[in-house]
Design an enzyme around this catalytic site. Sequence first.
Site, short mmCIF file in Angstrom:
data_model
loop_
_atom_site.label_atom_id
_atom_site.label_comp_id
_atom_site.label_asym_id
_atom_site.label_seq_id
_atom_site.Cartn_x
_atom_site.Cartn_y
_atom_site.Cartn_z
N ASP A 60 0.83 -1.20 0.00
CA ASP A 60 0.00 0.00 0.00
C ASP A 60 0.87 1.26 0.00
O ASP A 60 2.09 1.21 0.17
CB ASP A 60 -0.91 -0.03 1.23
CG ASP A 60 -2.11 0.89 1.09
OD1 ASP A 60 -2.38 1.36 -0.03
OD2 ASP A 60 -2.77 1.14 2.11
N TYR A 124 6.08 -10.29 6.15
CA TYR A 124 6.07 -8.86 6.49
C TYR A 124 6.62 -8.67 7.89
O TYR A 124 6.40 -9.49 8.79
CB TYR A 124 4.65 -8.30 6.44
CG TYR A 124 4.10 -8.09 5.05
CD1 TYR A 124 4.23 -6.86 4.41
CD2 TYR A 124 3.43 -9.11 4.38
CE1 TYR A 124 3.71 -6.66 3.13
CE2 TYR A 124 2.92 -8.92 3.11
CZ TYR A 124 3.07 -7.69 2.50
OH TYR A 124 2.56 -7.49 1.23
#
Length: 302
Positions: A60, A124
């Site tokens: 994002d 992540y």
Amino acid sequence: MHNRSRYLIFFQYIGTKYCGAVRSPPHQLNKTGIQNHIEDAIKKLRPVDPVLSTISSRTDTGVHALSNSAHFDLQRRNDMPPFPEDILVNALNFHLKTEEIRITRAYRVPHNFHARYCAQSRTYVYRIALGVNNRFLLPVTEQNLCWCLRNTELDVGAMREAAALLVGLHDFSSFRAVSSDMPFKNPVKMLNVASIQPSCSFMQTHFCREIPILELTFKSPSFLYKQVRRMTGALVAVGLGRISVPQMKEILEAKDSLVYPQGLAAPAHGLFLTRVDYKKTDLQISPETSEEQLVSTGTSED
């Protein structure tokens, strides 16, 4: 054509000034995507046909990557042979110039290879700086690269207990962003890892004051939109005593994004995509032209 090659590239970036990993829509002028700049660099290699890349992981706006990946097909002019991998890496980095994007590796892969669908797992890491009122109190090497919390301590034991609830196969609808543009994506995901560990960093060794850093690591074959940031925000809320471990379980089991407390998601700037892993057999062109290799974003083998 015999000299058209499919390449898998790994690349890293600081996402602060970009609108995310994928290319920005034509009408958006204030920020561009990482993909825009990579494709612009490929275009400067003068391929026979326009090149469109496929990104493995859609990070994002403001999210960073130590290693994302993409594939694309490239045919050189005048029947020239395919670029050697190291030459391709150097050429793309030359054309990326001062952008905060770097190609780290390139591999020639089979023509049916797909960077997104062949990925076996994605990892992540979310970084949290404790005892810092705002990011301007961080050293310049850390600004925009972690979430600053004024609290000096979190109940890490409770956070780990809550994180353990998330590991395994679950319907993660409660951790899907309400504004998700992919409402029909299967919310059932296998979360392989959800760990919380202190980080030893360059900053802690050389900065004039000690700033504790926590790293939250999540590994899964795939994630829902903003799932990692919403899981991180909920775990921090547990560490601050704002949500109990049983309440965390209730949020997960509700399977409803509207149950997730408003405003709890962690900000983008602390999140890093650190690994995208592939099977070595998916990368082999043929026994004659490619040795067995495991391509991943780190040094360990999973």
